[in-house]
Scaffold this motif. Structure first.
Motif, short mmCIF file in Angstrom:
data_model
loop_
_atom_site.label_atom_id
_atom_site.label_comp_id
_atom_site.label_asym_id
_atom_site.label_seq_id
_atom_site.Cartn_x
_atom_site.Cartn_y
_atom_site.Cartn_z
N GLN A 215 -66.26 26.96 35.15
CA GLN A 215 -66.92 26.00 34.34
C GLN A 215 -66.61 24.41 34.71
N ARG A 216 -67.64 23.57 34.82
CA ARG A 216 -67.52 22.10 34.87
C ARG A 216 -67.88 21.39 34.13
N ASP A 217 -67.50 20.42 33.79
CA ASP A 217 -68.02 19.38 32.74
C ASP A 217 -68.77 18.24 33.75
N PHE A 218 -69.93 18.74 34.42
CA PHE A 218 -70.77 17.83 35.32
C PHE A 218 -71.48 16.81 34.59
N THR A 219 -70.91 15.52 35.09
CA THR A 219 -71.26 14.47 34.48
C THR A 219 -72.20 13.43 35.47
N TYR A 220 -73.37 13.11 34.92
CA TYR A 220 -74.41 12.36 35.79
C TYR A 220 -73.89 10.85 36.06
N ILE A 221 -74.27 10.60 37.40
CA ILE A 221 -73.90 9.15 37.78
C ILE A 221 -74.20 8.01 36.99
N SER A 252 -50.99 2.96 23.71
CA SER A 252 -49.57 2.44 23.75
C SER A 252 -49.35 0.98 22.98
N ASN A 253 -48.22 0.40 22.70
CA ASN A 253 -48.16 -0.68 22.27
C ASN A 253 -48.13 -2.06 23.01
N VAL A 254 -48.75 -1.64 24.40
CA VAL A 254 -48.93 -2.64 25.15
C VAL A 254 -50.66 -2.39 25.67
N PRO A 255 -51.34 -3.69 26.54
CA PRO A 255 -52.67 -3.39 26.56
C PRO A 255 -53.08 -2.40 27.83
N TYR A 256 -52.95 -1.22 27.36
CA TYR A 256 -52.97 -0.03 28.19
C TYR A 256 -53.90 1.03 27.43
N ARG A 257 -54.86 1.45 28.07
CA ARG A 257 -55.89 2.64 27.53
C ARG A 257 -56.06 3.65 28.52
N VAL A 258 -56.63 4.78 28.06
CA VAL A 258 -57.11 5.87 29.15
C VAL A 258 -58.27 6.65 28.41
N PHE A 259 -59.21 6.84 29.05
CA PHE A 259 -60.49 7.68 28.58
C PHE A 259 -60.89 8.78 29.36
N ASN A 260 -61.31 9.71 28.80
CA ASN A 260 -62.35 10.75 29.54
C ASN A 260 -63.59 10.15 29.46
N ILE A 261 -64.33 10.37 30.56
CA ILE A 261 -65.63 9.91 30.75
C ILE A 261 -66.14 11.73 31.50
N GLY A 262 -66.81 12.37 30.74
CA GLY A 262 -67.50 13.50 30.86
C GLY A 262 -68.63 13.82 29.85
N ASN A 263 -69.30 14.85 30.29
CA ASN A 263 -70.73 15.12 29.64
C ASN A 263 -70.23 16.01 28.17
N ASN A 264 -69.11 16.51 28.10
CA ASN A 264 -68.57 16.97 26.82
C ASN A 264 -69.64 18.40 26.53
N ASP A 265 -69.85 18.94 27.67
CA ASP A 265 -70.67 20.13 27.66
C ASP A 265 -70.32 21.01 29.10
N PRO A 266 -69.44 21.71 29.13
CA PRO A 266 -69.19 22.60 30.37
C PRO A 266 -70.08 23.47 30.44
#
Length: 335
Positions: A215-221, A252-266
């Motif tokens: 299963q893959r969370d295919f994400t359109y460009i 974090s308590n510093v200017p750092y973020r990380v995010f998923n970018i996926g279609n949320n639909d495997p």
């Protein structure tokens, strides 16, 4: 703004640069145009960018430390979108040094360029592969990602750690984006949509790993690009609610973020192949094979944090995205 896009001849790099140019930003694109896959495709992507008055291309390898130092000193970028990397899980098993040179040495060169030249925000490509051996679905940024199953994944996890260090030591705002199986027009020839479409159109059998039980969370460009630009526009900030005793990996308590970018639909791999068959109007001959080293059986993105941060989450339906890809593929290869 004046924005550096690394990997500008790549799939996501070209698409991102086009969107930035369309809204009036000045874009400098760099790429080493290596031969990991057909260079002619990279040159064709650049040809989409070069007519724009606000675009300049510089052929440069991110592992070239003096070259990157000079680039940053000369250009004085406002923001940086770092998409250049040695990609591919399977290739990392055969060619590990290519990943160290590009994804580790190259990344620290970009960090140093940002640090010494007052870049306002660094947005960089991470990958869903960092989730490695995790089995809890959907994958959440709050989860630990300490069990990579390929060197490629390990280098992407290392990028997140390196970025956090620069956010902590130098106050450099950094945002990492974990992309989930990106597909669409101008895609990468080493990825499954390209391989499947080419084989079906040319009457060749396709290799289907893990006997199709993937299963893959295919994400359109277009969704990926929207996420990249929205996160670039909102500069990373410390999380005021961060509790060091709990050490949430997402902030974090510093200017750092990380995010998923996926279609949320495997999507089951065989269903994705079915969408390509429908788009082409032709059935595929399938060779069912075991799982390959470094692969994972499933990916599935929790996109709640991204939606909360920038008010957006990918949602392009698979058949719609696949049809656009197939139309482009037929046109590009004149099939």
């Amino acid at each position: 703004m004046k924005i550096l896009v690394t990997g500008a001849a790549g799939f996501i790099g070209m698409s991102t640069a086009l969107r930035l140019l369309a809204r009036g930003d000045e874009v400098v694109g760099i790429d080493n145009l290596n031969d990991y896959y057909e260079v002619s495709l990279k040159e064709a992507r650049l040809a989409q960018l070069q007519p724009h008055a606000n675009f300049r291309f510089i052929k440069l390898d991110i592992a070239d430390r003096p070259g990157i130092e000079k680039l940053f000193a000369d250009e004085k970028f406002d923001r940086v979108i770092h998409l250049a990397a040695q990609a591919g899980v399977r290739y990392s098993i055969k060619n590990p040094h290519a990943y160290v040179d590009s994804n580790l040495v190259g990344f620290v060169n970009i960090l140093e360029g940002c640090r010494h030249n007052k870049v306002q925000h660094l947005v960089y490509a991470s990958s869903s592969s960092v989730y490695g051996g995790n089995t809890r679905m959907p994958f959440s940024e709050h989860d630990s990602v300490d069990h990579p199953v390929s060197l490629y994944a390990a280098t992407k996890k290392a990028n997140e750690l390196m970025a956090h260090t620069y956010s902590h030591l130098y106050g450099l705002p950094t945002t990492g984006l974990r992309f989930f199986t990106v597909y669409g027009p101008w895609g990468r020839p080493d990825m499954s949509p390209f391989l499947f479409a080419g084989a079906i159109l040319n009457d060749r059998a396709i290799d289907v790993f893990n006997h199709g039980n993937m299963q893959r969370d295919f994400t359109y460009i277009d969704d990926i690009v929207e996420g990249v630009i929205r996160t670039m526009d909102r500069v990373a900030e410390p999380n005021p609610g961060y509790v060091p005793d709990e050490a949430d990996p997402a902030t974090s308590n510093v200017p750092y973020r990380v995010f998923n970018i996926g279609n949320n639909d495997p999507v089951q791999l065989l269903d994705f192949i079915g969408a390509i068959e429908t788009g082409i109007g032709k059935k595929a001959e399938k060779r069912l094979l075991p799982m390959q080293d470094g692969d994972v059986p499933a990916t599935y993105a929790d996109t709640a944090l991204l939606n909360e941060w920038v008010g957006f989450a990918p949602s392009t339906p698979i058949q719609e995205g696949v049809n656009r890809f197939v139309t482009w593929y037929r046109d590009y290869y004149k099939l």
